[in-house]
Design an enzyme around this catalytic site. Structure first.
Site, PDB file in Angstrom:
ATOM      1  N   HIS A   1      -1.728  -6.558   4.854  1.00  0.00           N
ATOM      2  CA  HIS A   1      -2.660  -5.861   3.980  1.00  0.00           C
ATOM      3  C   HIS A   1      -3.747  -6.840   3.526  1.00  0.00           C
ATOM      4  O   HIS A   1      -3.541  -8.053   3.513  1.00  0.00           O
ATOM      5  CB  HIS A   1      -1.928  -5.288   2.765  1.00  0.00           C
ATOM      6  CG  HIS A   1      -0.918  -4.237   3.116  1.00  0.00           C
ATOM      7  ND1 HIS A   1      -0.721  -3.109   2.350  1.00  0.00           N
ATOM      8  CD2 HIS A   1      -0.055  -4.130   4.169  1.00  0.00           C
ATOM      9  CE1 HIS A   1       0.227  -2.359   2.904  1.00  0.00           C
ATOM     10  NE2 HIS A   1       0.652  -2.959   3.997  1.00  0.00           N
TER      11      HIS A   1
ATOM     12  N   GLU B   1      -4.986  -7.577   0.628  1.00  0.00           N
ATOM     13  CA  GLU B   1      -4.658  -8.428  -0.516  1.00  0.00           C
ATOM     14  C   GLU B   1      -3.734  -9.566  -0.079  1.00  0.00           C
ATOM     15  O   GLU B   1      -3.892 -10.713  -0.521  1.00  0.00           O
ATOM     16  CB  GLU B   1      -3.973  -7.604  -1.622  1.00  0.00           C
ATOM     17  CG  GLU B   1      -4.848  -6.513  -2.218  1.00  0.00           C
ATOM     18  CD  GLU B   1      -4.743  -5.183  -1.473  1.00  0.00           C
ATOM     19  OE1 GLU B   1      -4.518  -5.192  -0.253  1.00  0.00           O
ATOM     20  OE2 GLU B   1      -4.874  -4.128  -2.120  1.00  0.00           O
TER      21      GLU B   1
ATOM     22  N   CYS C   1      -2.102  -0.905  -2.859  1.00  0.00           N
ATOM     23  CA  CYS C   1      -0.893  -0.089  -2.666  1.00  0.00           C
ATOM     24  C   CYS C   1       0.279  -0.744  -3.413  1.00  0.00           C
ATOM     25  O   CYS C   1       0.195  -1.889  -3.854  1.00  0.00           O
ATOM     26  CB  CYS C   1      -0.580   0.038  -1.180  1.00  0.00           C
ATOM     27  SG  CYS C   1       0.084  -1.461  -0.441  1.00  0.00           S
TER      28      CYS C   1
ATOM     29  N   CYS D   1       1.396  -4.148  -2.090  1.00  0.00           N
ATOM     30  CA  CYS D   1       0.556  -5.295  -2.457  1.00  0.00           C
ATOM     31  C   CYS D   1       0.739  -5.680  -3.922  1.00  0.00           C
ATOM     32  O   CYS D   1       0.699  -6.855  -4.271  1.00  0.00           O
ATOM     33  CB  CYS D   1      -0.914  -4.994  -2.179  1.00  0.00           C
ATOM     34  SG  CYS D   1      -1.288  -5.044  -0.422  1.00  0.00           S
TER      35      CYS D   1
HETATM   36 ZN   LIG Z   1      -1.484  -2.926   0.354  1.00  0.00          ZN
END
Ligand SMILES: [Zn+2]
Length: 294
Positions: free
Chosen positions: A102, A104, A129, A132
């Site tokens: 992801h 992040e 999300c 993360c």
């Molecule tokens: Zn994420």
């Protein structure tokens, strides 16, 4: 300028284009700005640090590799040093979904691998999300980490992750991005093995003690090392291969150009990276993995 930036760069305000052009004109732009470069760009454009981070998001998102979702997420992490680091999501067709990175995770790992001591904030173009939020809860900045999102007031990770569970609940003293050296040694002189060992020594695995590190060599001869980043909730843990691929991608290299890899982990570890690493490497066209144990 690296071809991936051309489209996003063309849409930036003119003053920002002028300020960034000397930095991005080099093919080896490292997808980060030093504190001095940030100050210079802010002075030229009149943007403050936060506005600049938002303005940089399209360039960060341009680094994403999304053969599955075609959903481009960009993140910009700011370290306490003042340096800022791009991050972008990465997907690997032919591998399991669990191998996905992801944005992040990318920005955080990018900062960590470049030696940043701690993060002050992260700016993302979409709301983080749950995965993360949990990943970032492992950081030594803890729930005080500032999160900037478009159209929202700045809030902390604690605001986005109430009633959180993390390393402090398990009495873990060394947090993600804390400097550490596990002190492993290995009688190898190969440059790739040396970098993998160094990465293993700096890996974060307080729950399993299954420290691991990897080094990748590309067809162009460049080396990128990645460290394992374990998480209190286990599943958001980021394998060392992903760390190295994050650095490789943000450095402007093509992840299909990995020629060989050396993975180093403990012998008989509770958590092994070997099989998943071999599988994901194969999905991106690399079959030359040497797995060494300590
Ligand atoms: Zn994420």
């Amino acid at each position: 300028m690296h071809s991936r930036f051309i489209e996003a760069f063309a849409l930036l305000p003119a003053a920002l284009q002028t300020a960034l052009e000397p930095l991005l004109s080099h093919d080896d732009f490292p997808a980060m700005l030093t504190a001095a470069q940030v100050a210079d760009v802010c002075a030229q454009t009149g943007l403050d640090d936060d506005a600049l981070a938002f303005a940089l998001l399209p360039l960060a998102a341009a680094c994403s590799i999304t053969p599955i979702s075609h959903f481009h997420v960009g993140a910009v992490a700011r370290g306490v040093s003042g340096d800022v680091y791009f991050g972008a999501n990465m997907e690997f067709s032919g591998a399991s979904m669990q191998q996905t990175v992801h944005a992040e995770q990318s920005a955080v790992t990018h900062a960590w691998l470049r030696g940043e001591a701690k993060l002050a904030s992260i700016t993302v173009n979409y709301t983080p999300c749950g995965h993360c939020r949990q990943f970032m809860n492992e950081l030594n900045s803890g729930t005080a980490l500032n999160i900037h999102l478009p159209g929202r007031d700045v809030a902390t990770l604690g605001d986005y992750l109430p009633y959180s569970f993390g390393p402090r609940d398990l009495d873990i003293a060394t947090l993600l991005m804390d400097k550490f050296d596990h002190g492993y040694t290995l009688d190898e002189t190969d440059a790739l093995s040396k970098q993998a060992l160094q990465a293993c020594n700096q890996s974060h695995a307080p729950y399993s003690q299954s420290h691991s590190g990897i080094a990748l060599e590309t067809h162009s001869g460049k080396i990128f090392a990645g460290r394992y980043a374990e998480n209190a909730a286990f599943n958001p843990s980021l394998p060392p291969l992903q760390g190295a691929l994050i650095l490789l991608n943000l450095a402007g290299e093509d992840y299909l150009n990995v020629r060989r890899a050396v993975l180093i982990e403990r012998s008989q570890p509770l958590v092994s990276q070997r099989d998943a690493t071999r599988s994901t490497l194969a999905a991106i066209g690399c079959t030359e993995l040497t797995a060494l144990t300590l």
